[in-house]
Enzyme design. Structure first.
Site, PDB file in Angstrom:
ATOM      1  N   GLU A  78       0.830  -1.193   0.000  1.00 34.01           N
ATOM      2  CA  GLU A  78       0.000   0.000   0.000  1.00 34.01           C
ATOM      3  C   GLU A  78       0.869   1.250   0.000  1.00 34.01           C
ATOM      4  OE1 GLU A  78      -2.466  -0.698   3.375  1.00 34.01           O
ATOM      5  OE2 GLU A  78      -0.879  -0.309   4.831  1.00 34.01           O
ATOM      6  N   CYS A  79       0.525   2.179  -0.864  1.00 36.06           N
ATOM      7  CA  CYS A  79       1.153   3.493  -0.949  1.00 36.06           C
ATOM      8  C   CYS A  79       2.671   3.378  -1.093  1.00 36.06           C
ATOM      9  CB  CYS A  79       0.755   4.342   0.254  1.00 36.06           C
ATOM     10  SG  CYS A  79       0.929   6.126  -0.041  1.00 36.06           S
ATOM     11  N   GLY A  80       3.443   3.616  -0.036  1.00 38.15           N
ATOM     12  CA  GLY A  80       4.887   3.505  -0.146  1.00 38.15           C
ATOM     13  C   GLY A  80       5.334   2.129  -0.593  1.00 38.15           C
ATOM     14  N   LEU A 110       3.620   0.200  -2.645  1.00 36.93           N
ATOM     15  CA  LEU A 110       3.355   0.207  -4.087  1.00 36.93           C
ATOM     16  C   LEU A 110       4.507   0.896  -4.820  1.00 36.93           C
ATOM     17  CD1 LEU A 110       0.111   1.131  -5.952  1.00 36.93           C
ATOM     18  CD2 LEU A 110       2.146   2.515  -6.317  1.00 36.93           C
ATOM     19  N   SER A 163      -2.161  -0.948  -3.849  1.00 36.44           N
ATOM     20  CA  SER A 163      -3.033   0.210  -3.974  1.00 36.44           C
ATOM     21  C   SER A 163      -2.413   1.385  -3.242  1.00 36.44           C
ATOM     22  CB  SER A 163      -4.417  -0.085  -3.386  1.00 36.44           C
ATOM     23  OG  SER A 163      -5.248   1.061  -3.447  1.00 36.44           O
TER      24      SER A 163
END
Length: 456
Positions: free
Chosen positions: A330-332, A334, A423
């Site tokens: 997730e986020c970082g 990704l 995501s």
């Protein structure tokens, strides 16, 4: 060091403010350290989805901070989390979010709503830099606007002098709010921030600043009185779960300076599904033996060079993902799994290469807000907060329908390549273990089939 009170002598309070920018995070960090320096067991909490303030809370208190969010979780789950994590503490300190009554929709999910649910006494932190007796109507309004909360006291920030504080204390007396003290205006107390609050910087000595504030607090704030007026008997003694995992599955979670944004309740759920171990993409040489890899958010862009230089770690994670190993990022996380991260100057640092995308800080754009995610009938809530932008090389539909808090579709997607799911949304599954069940089931169904789902 003062006597540690019996655990039945439990104090708890929520530090709120009329608005952001009042200095409540700096005061929270100083109080967490000052109370810990007394030998008290201090449990920090954060109202809302923020991941940065809890990171600093851990530094200040030496204990993981727990997010309490009434959008992402049910009232029952929030109550259970608060009771469980506070059960071994002498003091529970909750930092509010934004202004006291600011929620996703009026008061919904606000600090006031949380204080009412958990019956936490509220202490208002007021920026008094350009204010004296005029603070009286402000305090009166916050005390009387909503009867569901208990505003017990005020602490003033950015106070110019002792005589300035006397005007503020007189205002408190006249409206029936106890004045608990103040912090003087002092550049040594300043923690650098950017839009929407504090951030994490490799150039800031957070430890020094926190200790400086903690050392100053007893000189101008009556900590004993603060603990006395917020003391309460525990309504329920709930102990931390020590249940054994249901399988010998090996779950590896990235945790280091670059990967810091993981909700503790999410980690609690993961521990039910296997043996959780932590590793560092920055400092370790390879991925541990793993059946399930979780790469949470953080600030990989601040450590892009070091992450890129760790070739053996990148290669081991790429091999794991390409062989069909179950991964959730997730986020970082990704960003790290992509082809590379582009910095503000345009330099691109190679990353793992498990996802056909590159993320960029060159045209930084704030994306922020609560998210609702519907994945094959499973409803989840989460939060999105990042400045990086996505450069995509493949177009397809998202695996999930994602909207904001008001149900309006957003551009954010849930991506899948083989058994790697990713995501920008920080999902909260602390009260919804079905998400992990669904990940496990999906990876078993499609173990030998490569699926690419990257959005427009």
């Amino acid at each position: 060091m003062e006597r540690m009170p019996d655990l039945d002598e439990f104090s708890h309070f929520l530090l709120a403010a009329p608005s952001s920018g009042s200095g409540k995070t700096t005061l929270t960090l100083g109080l967490l350290r000052a109370l810990s320096d007394r030998g008290l067991r201090v449990q920090p909490f954060k109202c809302g989805p923020d991941y940065i303030d809890p990171y600093h809370h851990r530094t200040a208190a030496g204990t993981a901070s727990i997010n309490l969010d009434l959008f992402m979780a049910s009232p029952e789950h929030v109550t259970e989390s608060y009771q469980r994590y506070a059960s071994g503490a002498n003091v529970a300190v909750t930092e509010g979010v934004m202004g006291l009554f600011d929620g996703s929709n009026r008061m919904q999910g606000s600090s006031a709503a949380l204080a009412e649910l958990l019956t936490i006494p509220v202490v208002l932190v007021v920026n008094a830099k350009a204010m004296a007796y005029s603070v009286a109507p402000l305090l009166y309004g916050f005390k009387n606007f909503y009867k569901g909360i208990n505003l017990v006291g005020a602490i003033f920030n950015f106070v110019g002098s002792e005589s300035h504080y006397r005007f503020l204390a007189e205002a408190c007396t006249d409206v029936g709010v106890e004045a608990l003290g103040y912090l003087p205006a002092n550049p040594e107390f300043t923690i650098p921030s950017r839009h929407l609050g504090l951030h994490i910087s490799t150039e800031t000595d957070y430890e020094r600043i926190i200790q400086t504030v903690a050392d100053a607090i007893p000189k101008t704030i009556d900590v004993d009185r603060l603990l006395a007026i917020t003391r309460a008997q525990r309504s329920e003694r709930t102990t931390m779960s020590t249940a054994e995992p249901v399988s010998d599955r090996r779950i590896s979670v990235a945790r280091d300076e670059a990967f810091t944004f993981a909700y503790e309740q999410n980690l609690d759920v993961l521990a039910r599904f296997g043996r959780v171990t932590f590793f560092s993409p920055l400092h370790d040489t390879s991925l541990p033996e793993t059946n399930f890899l979780y790469l949470p958010g953080g600030y990989p862009e601040l450590y892009a060079q070091t992450l890129s230089d760790n070739d053996t770690m990148r290669e081991s994670i790429r091999a794991y993902c390409q062989s069909g190993g179950l991964t959730y990022a997730e986020c970082g996380g990704l960003m790290y799994l992509g082809q590379g991260i582009e910095d503000k100057q345009g330099a691109v640092f190679p990353m793992v290469g498990a996802l056909p995308l590159t993320t960029s800080m060159r045209t930084a754009k704030l994306t922020l807000g609560y998210r609702r995610v519907d994945w094959n009938g499973l409803a989840l809530n989460g939060h999105e907060f990042h400045y990086s932008t996505l450069q995509k090389s493949v177009s397809s539909d998202s695996l999930a329908t994602i909207t904001n808090a008001k149900g309006i579709p957003v551009e954010t997607k849930l991506y899948r390549v083989s058994n790697t799911f990713a995501s920008y949304v920080h999902l909260y599954w602390g009260n919804n273990p079905a998400f992990i069940h669904q990940l496990l089931s999906a990876s078993l169904v499609d173990k030998n089939r490569v699926i690419t789902a990257l959005a427009d």
